[in-house]
Design a protein around this motif. Structure first.
Motif, PDB file in Angstrom:
ATOM      1  N   ALA A  31     -15.550  -0.832  -0.825  1.00 38.49           N
ATOM      2  CA  ALA A  31     -15.439   0.407  -0.047  1.00 38.49           C
ATOM      3  C   ALA A  31     -14.551   1.435  -0.748  1.00 38.49           C
ATOM      4  O   ALA A  31     -14.261   2.487  -0.181  1.00 38.49           O
ATOM      5  N   HIS A  32     -14.123   1.118  -1.957  1.00 32.86           N
ATOM      6  CA  HIS A  32     -13.314   2.031  -2.775  1.00 32.86           C
ATOM      7  C   HIS A  32     -12.041   2.484  -2.045  1.00 32.86           C
ATOM      8  O   HIS A  32     -11.730   3.667  -1.977  1.00 32.86           O
ATOM      9  N   LEU A  33     -11.320   1.486  -1.515  1.00 30.58           N
ATOM     10  CA  LEU A  33     -10.062   1.762  -0.825  1.00 30.58           C
ATOM     11  C   LEU A  33      -8.922   1.820  -1.831  1.00 30.58           C
ATOM     12  O   LEU A  33      -8.901   1.069  -2.806  1.00 30.58           O
ATOM     13  N   ASP A  34      -7.969   2.695  -1.583  1.00 33.16           N
ATOM     14  CA  ASP A  34      -6.781   2.745  -2.429  1.00 33.16           C
ATOM     15  C   ASP A  34      -5.833   1.587  -2.110  1.00 33.16           C
ATOM     16  O   ASP A  34      -5.190   1.035  -3.003  1.00 33.16           O
ATOM     17  N   GLU A  35      -5.752   1.238  -0.830  1.00 33.30           N
ATOM     18  CA  GLU A  35      -4.882   0.146  -0.399  1.00 33.30           C
ATOM     19  C   GLU A  35      -5.482  -0.542   0.821  1.00 33.30           C
ATOM     20  O   GLU A  35      -6.262   0.065   1.564  1.00 33.30           O
ATOM     21  N   VAL A  36      -5.071  -1.778   1.023  1.00 28.80           N
ATOM     22  CA  VAL A  36      -5.358  -2.490   2.269  1.00 28.80           C
ATOM     23  C   VAL A  36      -4.016  -2.824   2.903  1.00 28.80           C
ATOM     24  O   VAL A  36      -3.141  -3.400   2.255  1.00 28.80           O
ATOM     25  N   TRP A  37      -3.877  -2.444   4.180  1.00 30.60           N
ATOM     26  CA  TRP A  37      -2.653  -2.748   4.932  1.00 30.60           C
ATOM     27  C   TRP A  37      -2.948  -3.869   5.910  1.00 30.60           C
ATOM     28  O   TRP A  37      -3.789  -3.725   6.800  1.00 30.60           O
ATOM     29  N   PHE A  38      -2.253  -4.978   5.740  1.00 32.53           N
ATOM     30  CA  PHE A  38      -2.377  -6.105   6.659  1.00 32.53           C
ATOM     31  C   PHE A  38      -1.511  -5.819   7.889  1.00 32.53           C
ATOM     32  O   PHE A  38      -0.353  -5.423   7.767  1.00 32.53           O
ATOM     33  N   MET A  39      -2.085  -6.040   9.058  1.00 30.73           N
ATOM     34  CA  MET A  39      -1.384  -5.710  10.296  1.00 30.73           C
ATOM     35  C   MET A  39      -1.386  -6.923  11.237  1.00 30.73           C
ATOM     36  O   MET A  39      -2.313  -7.107  12.027  1.00 30.73           O
ATOM     37  N   PRO A  40      -0.348  -7.774  11.140  1.00 31.49           N
ATOM     38  CA  PRO A  40      -0.274  -8.918  12.055  1.00 31.49           C
ATOM     39  C   PRO A  40      -0.214  -8.444  13.508  1.00 31.49           C
ATOM     40  O   PRO A  40       0.497  -7.479  13.831  1.00 31.49           O
ATOM     41  N   ALA A  41      -0.970  -9.116  14.370  1.00 26.62           N
ATOM     42  CA  ALA A  41      -1.034  -8.748  15.777  1.00 26.62           C
ATOM     43  C   ALA A  41       0.086  -9.424  16.563  1.00 26.62           C
ATOM     44  O   ALA A  41       0.558 -10.504  16.182  1.00 26.62           O
TER      45      ALA A  41
END
Length: 196
Positions: A31-41
């Motif tokens: 998806a050509h993302l610059d970053e992925v942010w992990f978000m624990p619930a």
């Protein structure tokens, strides 16, 4: 100004494992993302007392798992919020807080058909694009969802947090299911040990 493309990857991450990391990397690249942010619930109210690890453990395991990836980040936004964690509310906060970013929300292919039932979905779909992780042989209708979901292909890898917790509780190896630093943390903190 060029908008930074950010993928939000939410989950309980109890524990985070190589399947999560593979999914995030496939979404980032395809998806050509610059970053992925992990978000624990946060621990959902209906699951309290049902064996979900405390927030600080789940947060720390994600930190350890992504430490060596230059384009993976972690956010504690959901952990700090009070009340139900609706995706709409979370994404509205992120959009307001980071106006230079364009957000996508990464979901498993099995969740795609459920999206229209999410809280304030129409407004949510105006805030974010959805990235669906499409597994080979999955039975959901990609054409119907294409208006609001961009699909990326995801290799089949049968691994789950439940499997890892069961193996750890039984004293079995979890090597190659989780990153080494996460495995060490689980052992040091004595997470998932059988106490029955």
């Amino acid at each position: 100004m060029v908008m930074k493309q950010i993928g939000i990857f939410g989950g309980t991450f109890d524990p985070i494992h190589y399947g999560h990391l593979l999914a995030a990397e496939q979404a980032r690249e395809q998806a050509h993302l610059d970053e992925v942010w992990f978000m624990p619930a946060r621990i959902p109210p209906h699951k309290q007392g049902k064996g979900i690890s405390e927030e600080q453990h789940r947060y720390r395991m994600v930190q350890l798992a992504i430490a060596d990836h230059p384009f993976f980040r972690i956010t504690d936004l959901e952990l700090k919020r009070e009340g139900p964690s609706y995706t709409y509310d979370t994404m509205r906060i992120l959009v307001e807080r980071y106006p230079h970013c364009r957000f996508s929300f990464i979901v498993g292919g099995d969740m795609v058909e459920m999206l229209p039932t999410w809280h304030r979905f129409e407004e949510l779909s105006e805030l974010v694009q959805f990235i669906g992780l499409a597994r080979p042989g999955a039975s959901y209708d990609q054409t119907a969802a294409s208006a609001y979901v961009r699909f990326v292909s995801m290799p089949v890898w049968e691994i789950s947090s439940t499997l890892i917790r069961e193996k750890a509780a039984g004293g079995h190896s979890i090597r190659y299911l989780v990153p080494p630093a996460v495995e060490t943390y689980i052992k040091e903190q004595r997470l998932y040990e059988f106490t029955g």
